[in-house]
Motif scaffolding. Structure first.
Motif, PDB file in Angstrom:
ATOM      1  N   LEU A 162       0.825  -1.209   0.000  1.00 47.26           N
ATOM      2  CA  LEU A 162       0.000   0.000   0.000  1.00 47.26           C
ATOM      3  C   LEU A 162       0.860   1.261   0.000  1.00 47.26           C
ATOM      4  O   LEU A 162       0.548   2.246  -0.681  1.00 47.26           O
ATOM      5  CB  LEU A 162      -0.928  -0.004   1.216  1.00 47.26           C
ATOM      6  CG  LEU A 162      -2.025  -1.074   1.225  1.00 47.26           C
ATOM      7  CD1 LEU A 162      -2.846  -0.981   2.504  1.00 47.26           C
ATOM      8  CD2 LEU A 162      -2.927  -0.921   0.013  1.00 47.26           C
ATOM      9  N   ILE A 163       1.955   1.245   0.756  1.00 46.75           N
ATOM     10  CA  ILE A 163       2.842   2.411   0.797  1.00 46.75           C
ATOM     11  C   ILE A 163       3.479   2.639  -0.573  1.00 46.75           C
ATOM     12  O   ILE A 163       3.526   3.768  -1.084  1.00 46.75           O
ATOM     13  CB  ILE A 163       3.921   2.220   1.880  1.00 46.75           C
ATOM     14  CG1 ILE A 163       3.286   2.324   3.272  1.00 46.75           C
ATOM     15  CG2 ILE A 163       5.025   3.267   1.735  1.00 46.75           C
ATOM     16  CD1 ILE A 163       4.250   2.044   4.389  1.00 46.75           C
ATOM     17  N   ALA A 164       3.969   1.573  -1.180  1.00 47.49           N
ATOM     18  CA  ALA A 164       4.635   1.705  -2.482  1.00 47.49           C
ATOM     19  C   ALA A 164       3.671   2.195  -3.552  1.00 47.49           C
ATOM     20  O   ALA A 164       4.035   3.002  -4.417  1.00 47.49           O
ATOM     21  CB  ALA A 164       5.251   0.370  -2.890  1.00 47.49           C
ATOM     22  N   LEU A 165       2.432   1.729  -3.513  1.00 47.69           N
ATOM     23  CA  LEU A 165       1.470   2.109  -4.538  1.00 47.69           C
ATOM     24  C   LEU A 165       0.813   3.459  -4.267  1.00 47.69           C
ATOM     25  O   LEU A 165       0.523   4.214  -5.195  1.00 47.69           O
ATOM     26  CB  LEU A 165       0.374   1.038  -4.656  1.00 47.69           C
ATOM     27  CG  LEU A 165       0.800  -0.340  -5.164  1.00 47.69           C
ATOM     28  CD1 LEU A 165      -0.387  -1.290  -5.138  1.00 47.69           C
ATOM     29  CD2 LEU A 165       1.366  -0.245  -6.567  1.00 47.69           C
ATOM     30  N   GLY A 166       0.551   3.779  -2.991  1.00 46.92           N
ATOM     31  CA  GLY A 166      -0.296   4.920  -2.673  1.00 46.92           C
ATOM     32  C   GLY A 166       0.397   6.203  -2.288  1.00 46.92           C
ATOM     33  O   GLY A 166      -0.197   7.278  -2.429  1.00 46.92           O
ATOM     34  N   LEU A 167       1.634   6.137  -1.793  1.00 53.34           N
ATOM     35  CA  LEU A 167       2.307   7.361  -1.350  1.00 53.34           C
ATOM     36  C   LEU A 167       3.014   8.044  -2.520  1.00 53.34           C
ATOM     37  O   LEU A 167       3.375   7.402  -3.506  1.00 53.34           O
ATOM     38  CB  LEU A 167       3.307   7.043  -0.242  1.00 53.34           C
ATOM     39  CG  LEU A 167       2.703   6.644   1.107  1.00 53.34           C
ATOM     40  CD1 LEU A 167       3.769   6.573   2.177  1.00 53.34           C
ATOM     41  CD2 LEU A 167       1.589   7.576   1.539  1.00 53.34           C
ATOM     42  N   PRO A 168       3.215   9.354  -2.415  1.00 55.62           N
ATOM     43  CA  PRO A 168       3.846  10.086  -3.521  1.00 55.62           C
ATOM     44  C   PRO A 168       5.311   9.709  -3.690  1.00 55.62           C
ATOM     45  O   PRO A 168       5.945   9.189  -2.761  1.00 55.62           O
ATOM     46  CB  PRO A 168       3.695  11.559  -3.098  1.00 55.62           C
ATOM     47  CG  PRO A 168       3.540  11.522  -1.623  1.00 55.62           C
ATOM     48  CD  PRO A 168       2.817  10.257  -1.312  1.00 55.62           C
ATOM     49  N   PRO A 169       5.871   9.970  -4.864  1.00 56.15           N
ATOM     50  CA  PRO A 169       7.278   9.611  -5.136  1.00 56.15           C
ATOM     51  C   PRO A 169       8.242  10.566  -4.456  1.00 56.15           C
ATOM     52  O   PRO A 169       8.827  11.446  -5.091  1.00 56.15           O
ATOM     53  CB  PRO A 169       7.368   9.693  -6.665  1.00 56.15           C
ATOM     54  CG  PRO A 169       6.320  10.686  -7.055  1.00 56.15           C
ATOM     55  CD  PRO A 169       5.204  10.518  -6.063  1.00 56.15           C
ATOM     56  N   LYS A 170       8.431  10.385  -3.172  1.00 55.50           N
ATOM     57  CA  LYS A 170       9.315  11.254  -2.399  1.00 55.50           C
ATOM     58  C   LYS A 170      10.247  10.401  -1.546  1.00 55.50           C
ATOM     59  O   LYS A 170       9.935   9.232  -1.240  1.00 55.50           O
ATOM     60  CB  LYS A 170       8.498  12.193  -1.511  1.00 55.50           C
ATOM     61  CG  LYS A 170       7.683  13.212  -2.287  1.00 55.50           C
ATOM     62  CD  LYS A 170       7.014  14.210  -1.348  1.00 55.50           C
ATOM     63  CE  LYS A 170       6.285  15.295  -2.132  1.00 55.50           C
ATOM     64  NZ  LYS A 170       5.652  16.297  -1.249  1.00 55.50           N
ATOM     65  N   PRO A 171      11.389  10.938  -1.143  1.00 49.50           N
ATOM     66  CA  PRO A 171      12.333  10.156  -0.321  1.00 49.50           C
ATOM     67  C   PRO A 171      11.718   9.633   0.969  1.00 49.50           C
ATOM     68  O   PRO A 171      12.122   8.569   1.453  1.00 49.50           O
ATOM     69  CB  PRO A 171      13.463  11.166  -0.042  1.00 49.50           C
ATOM     70  CG  PRO A 171      13.406  12.122  -1.187  1.00 49.50           C
ATOM     71  CD  PRO A 171      11.961  12.234  -1.553  1.00 49.50           C
ATOM     72  N   VAL A 172      10.731  10.346   1.539  1.00 50.79           N
ATOM     73  CA  VAL A 172      10.127   9.878   2.783  1.00 50.79           C
ATOM     74  C   VAL A 172       9.444   8.528   2.584  1.00 50.79           C
ATOM     75  O   VAL A 172       9.386   7.711   3.515  1.00 50.79           O
ATOM     76  CB  VAL A 172       9.127  10.933   3.315  1.00 50.79           C
ATOM     77  CG1 VAL A 172       7.945  11.094   2.374  1.00 50.79           C
ATOM     78  CG2 VAL A 172       8.651  10.564   4.707  1.00 50.79           C
ATOM     79  N   THR A 173       8.939   8.256   1.381  1.00 46.06           N
ATOM     80  CA  THR A 173       8.341   6.948   1.105  1.00 46.06           C
ATOM     81  C   THR A 173       9.387   5.845   1.192  1.00 46.06           C
ATOM     82  O   THR A 173       9.135   4.770   1.767  1.00 46.06           O
ATOM     83  CB  THR A 173       7.693   6.960  -0.292  1.00 46.06           C
ATOM     84  OG1 THR A 173       6.727   8.017  -0.359  1.00 46.06           O
ATOM     85  CG2 THR A 173       7.017   5.639  -0.582  1.00 46.06           C
ATOM     86  N   LEU A 174      10.578   6.091   0.642  1.00 50.26           N
ATOM     87  CA  LEU A 174      11.657   5.101   0.719  1.00 50.26           C
ATOM     88  C   LEU A 174      12.107   4.894   2.163  1.00 50.26           C
ATOM     89  O   LEU A 174      12.406   3.767   2.579  1.00 50.26           O
ATOM     90  CB  LEU A 174      12.825   5.549  -0.148  1.00 50.26           C
ATOM     91  CG  LEU A 174      12.538   5.686  -1.654  1.00 50.26           C
ATOM     92  CD1 LEU A 174      13.780   6.212  -2.373  1.00 50.26           C
ATOM     93  CD2 LEU A 174      12.103   4.357  -2.234  1.00 50.26           C
ATOM     94  N   ILE A 175      12.149   5.975   2.929  1.00 52.28           N
ATOM     95  CA  ILE A 175      12.551   5.861   4.346  1.00 52.28           C
ATOM     96  C   ILE A 175      11.547   5.003   5.108  1.00 52.28           C
ATOM     97  O   ILE A 175      11.916   4.149   5.929  1.00 52.28           O
ATOM     98  CB  ILE A 175      12.671   7.260   4.966  1.00 52.28           C
ATOM     99  CG1 ILE A 175      13.824   8.033   4.297  1.00 52.28           C
ATOM    100  CG2 ILE A 175      12.885   7.165   6.465  1.00 52.28           C
ATOM    101  CD1 ILE A 175      13.909   9.480   4.744  1.00 52.28           C
ATOM    102  N   LEU A 176      10.255   5.211   4.835  1.00 51.75           N
ATOM    103  CA  LEU A 176       9.223   4.437   5.511  1.00 51.75           C
ATOM    104  C   LEU A 176       9.316   2.958   5.144  1.00 51.75           C
ATOM    105  O   LEU A 176       9.173   2.071   6.004  1.00 51.75           O
ATOM    106  CB  LEU A 176       7.845   4.992   5.141  1.00 51.75           C
ATOM    107  CG  LEU A 176       6.638   4.427   5.894  1.00 51.75           C
ATOM    108  CD1 LEU A 176       6.811   4.606   7.391  1.00 51.75           C
ATOM    109  CD2 LEU A 176       5.362   5.115   5.430  1.00 51.75           C
TER     110      LEU A 176
END
Length: 682
Positions: A185-199
């Motif tokens: 869900l995080i990979a598909l739903g969150l915006p393409p930002k470094p915070v997504t990779l950190i999460l």
């Protein structure tokens, strides 16, 4: 000919003197011209008992509406402008009796039938319509079952999903499954930002720390395969997120996937189905808690299926004249409405200083008087909401707080009937920033010093914004409405003064402390940005000046006092500058156009996002009158805002170059002014 829409639905609330449910009628007319004369629009609810007499009247009203004899054009008693008025008497209040156009009224059926016959509408001519209505309303009992199920769902859905997640987290297999699905869900739903990779990296750490299971001797191979599958899912999610960050500027498919994912997981039955699938994948049926969770989720899914609305029952409409498009150009709407930003600022906006005018507290006889206002139409719990609010207020302040509610309803009664749509913006921490912007608007743009607070001052932040679709695109590219670039363009507001806005308590519970919006450090940053935006950019001056500004606001107690802006937007511009929203600013289902979204509700609930473009909110005057009217309220005590604004101006003048500041804000554009200025937002 007068064109408009008529719609109706069934409500569980009961009219005074009736024990049956209620038929809620809604009429909507847009502004236009007829015979060379302009007329204003109108939006109005009416009520009928959901019994045999009420259905007969509804059928005859429908026929009268189709034949265009239900409404006529008459001058307004306040503005003398033409607007739609009832040619046949309709009940616009659920209570109050005949004197307040409400119920109970034993003579209403006979008198309405006589008026309809005089207009050429007979029961015989409306019989085919009545038969159709009986067929469509035969499911009224089923509809009330849906409402009961919907109430249960609204109360227990969050608790059920949370309990299911806790049950998953108890067992190692459940933790691994939960983390793997959450990573998708995080990979598909969150915006393409470094915070997504950190999460996602944090989820990998959690998986290796808590999610892996220790195989027993009996099923060592099976458990190892399960761990490998879950680990692979998480790593694939990380890889997908990395590709999204790297390739989004060149490939739009990632943005399409993200939007579709976010829309899907907001659907209740999709969330429940996902929870059931995760429980099954984690072998939740092997534990007692898992079996209970599966059973409750299955019941929950059945209730959701029961509550799926049937359009033929929930709402019927006729004579629709279409809906505004999402790509509604703001400048074009302003031009069509007659506003010209270059003509100067709007000094006609209504401003009511709370220290000068606060009405008496609300009493029993007032409810019927304001029953036709947007906030009270179709609402039966307003007295309970007000009493709950007043119990939370200190005793010495209750009279004033109740008087503010009284004043807001009085304003609604006056202006909602003149073609305006009302919204409520609550704030506290941002009050110093608003007052600073108002002081600057007066100093730079001759804005009235006693005018309502200015929410957005710079035109540059709106330079590339032409429609709500662009605002929504910015919101969709961020996790919530707290992103700086989105808050530069939009503010939150409640859709009525009794609405909950999707939260657990009504708007009134936020009136004394203000609606939470950021922190004091964030407000300090916004003040710094505003000072830089008007040309006060000396590094050694800004901290000192900001401290003096905050001290002036603290002396008035602004940061701890909740305040309310009651904002009336004319119906000719409201669809271009507002949309129905969910919490955190996402577009609500059918939230566009906002006028149709509001008409679908009785009573009105939810929240909106307003785009306070300076070309509308500062320069929205037209030959027909202002497009925006704003009333300022403080339920705690009277505020000396004019004195505060003069003090702020005295602090700013030594450092302010008026011509350069005007250019930097975008009111006098020249080629030698830098375009990368910052706008102060809340």
């Amino acid at each position: 000919m007068l064109d408009g829409t008529m719609s109706w639905s069934s409500s569980k609330f009961r009219l005074a003197g009736h024990s049956c449910p209620t038929l809620v009628l809604h009429f909507s007319f847009s502004s236009g011209s007829q015979g060379g004369q302009d007329y204003d629009g109108r939006s109005q609810h009416a009520y009928l008992p959901d019994n045999e007499e009420g259905k007969k009247l509804l059928a005859m009203f429908q026929l009268a509406f189709r034949r265009r004899v239900l409404f006529s054009l008459s001058p307004s008693l306040t503005t003398q402008r033409l607007h739609p008025t009832f040619a046949i008497h309709l009940k616009t209040s659920m209570t109050g009796g005949p004197a307040m156009h409400g119920y109970p009224d034993e003579q209403y059926f006979n008198s309405a039938m006589e008026e309809l016959r005089n207009a050429g509408i007979s029961l015989e001519a409306a019989t085919p319509v009545a038969i159709g209505l009986n067929a469509s309303l035969a499911n009224a009992t089923w509809g009330r079952v849906r409402q009961k199920c919907g109430f249960v769902l609204s109360r227990f859905e969050p608790k059920l999903l949370m309990a299911s997640h806790i049950i998953l987290w108890i067992t190692p297999r459940g933790r691994a499954t939960f983390l793997a699905c959450f990573s998708i869900l995080i990979a598909l739903g969150l915006p393409p930002k470094p915070v997504t990779l950190i999460l996602l990296a944090w989820i990998v750490v959690l998986f290796f720390s808590y999610g892996t299971t220790t195989p027993s001797a009996d099923d060592e191979e099976k458990q190892a395969e399960f761990n490998l599958v879950m680990m692979s899912i998480i790593l694939i999610s990380c890889l997908f997120a990395l590709l999204k960050v790297l390739l989004t500027p060149r490939c739009s498919c990632f943005d399409w996937i993200r939007r579709k994912t976010r829309a899907a997981i907001q659907v209740p039955h999709v969330k429940t189905l996902l929870t059931i699938l995760v429980l099954l994948l984690a072998s939740g049926y092997e534990t007692r808690g898992g079996r209970i969770a599966l059973a409750l989720c299955s019941i929950h899914l059945i209730l959701i299926c029961i509550c799926i609305p049937c359009p033929s029952f929930r709402s019927r409409s006729i004579s629709s004249f279409g809906e505004p498009l999402l790509e509604n150009e703001m400048e074009e709407v302003l031009r069509q409405a007659g506003a010209n930003p270059e003509d100067g600022l709007n000094s006609c906006n209504v401003f009511v200083d709370a220290s000068q005018r606060v009405l008496d507290e609300m009493k029993e006889e007032h409810w019927a008087l304001y029953a036709s206002t947007p906030s009270l139409q179709g609402r039966a719990d307003m007295k309970a909401i007000l009493q709950e609010f007043l119990r939370s207020v200190e005793r010495p302040l209750r009279c004033r707080a109740s008087g503010v509610i009284h004043e807001m309803l009085e304003n609604e009664k006056r202006w909602a009937s003149e073609g305006y749509v009302v919204f409520y913006h609550l704030y506290a921490l941002s009050s110093v920033l608003y007052e600073l912007q108002t002081a600057l608007a007066n100093e730079l743009l001759d804005y009235p010093l006693a005018g309502p607070p200015v929410m957005r001052l710079s035109r540059r932040a709106f330079g590339d914004i032409r429609s709500l679709s662009q605002v929504l695109s910015i919101r969709d590219h961020n996790i919530s409405d707290r992103a700086h670039e989105y808050r530069a363009l939009a503010v939150s507001a409640f859709s009525s003064c009794f609405a909950s806005g999707g939260y657990t308590r009504s708007m009134q519970r936020y009136m004394m402390q203000g609606f939470p919006s950021g922190t004091s450090n964030y407000v300090k940053k916004l003040i710094d940005d505003l000072l830089s935006a008007v040309g006060i950019d000396q590094p050694d001056v800004i901290p000192t000046l900001r401290s003096r500004i905050l001290a002036a606001g603290k002396a008035q107690g602004l940061e701890a006092l909740g305040q309310v802006l009651q904002i009336f937007l004319h119906d000719s511009v409201v669809d271009a500058f507002a949309y129905g929203a969910q919490p955190l600013g996402a577009l609500a289902p059918r939230g566009l156009p906002v006028s149709a979204w509001l008409r679908q509700q009785c009573p009105i609930e939810g929240q909106v996002r307003l785009v306070p473009h300076p070309d509308l909110f500062l320069a929205g005057a037209t030959p027909r009158g202002p497009l925006v009217r704003i009333f300022d309220h403080c339920p705690s005590r009277a505020l000396q805002k004019v004195a505060l604004r003069r003090e702020l101006q005295s602090l700013l003048r030594p450092y302010l170059n008026i011509e350069r500041a005007r250019q930097l804000l975008g009111f006098e554009l020249t080629s030698d002014v830098a375009t990368n200025t910052l706008d102060a937002v809340v």
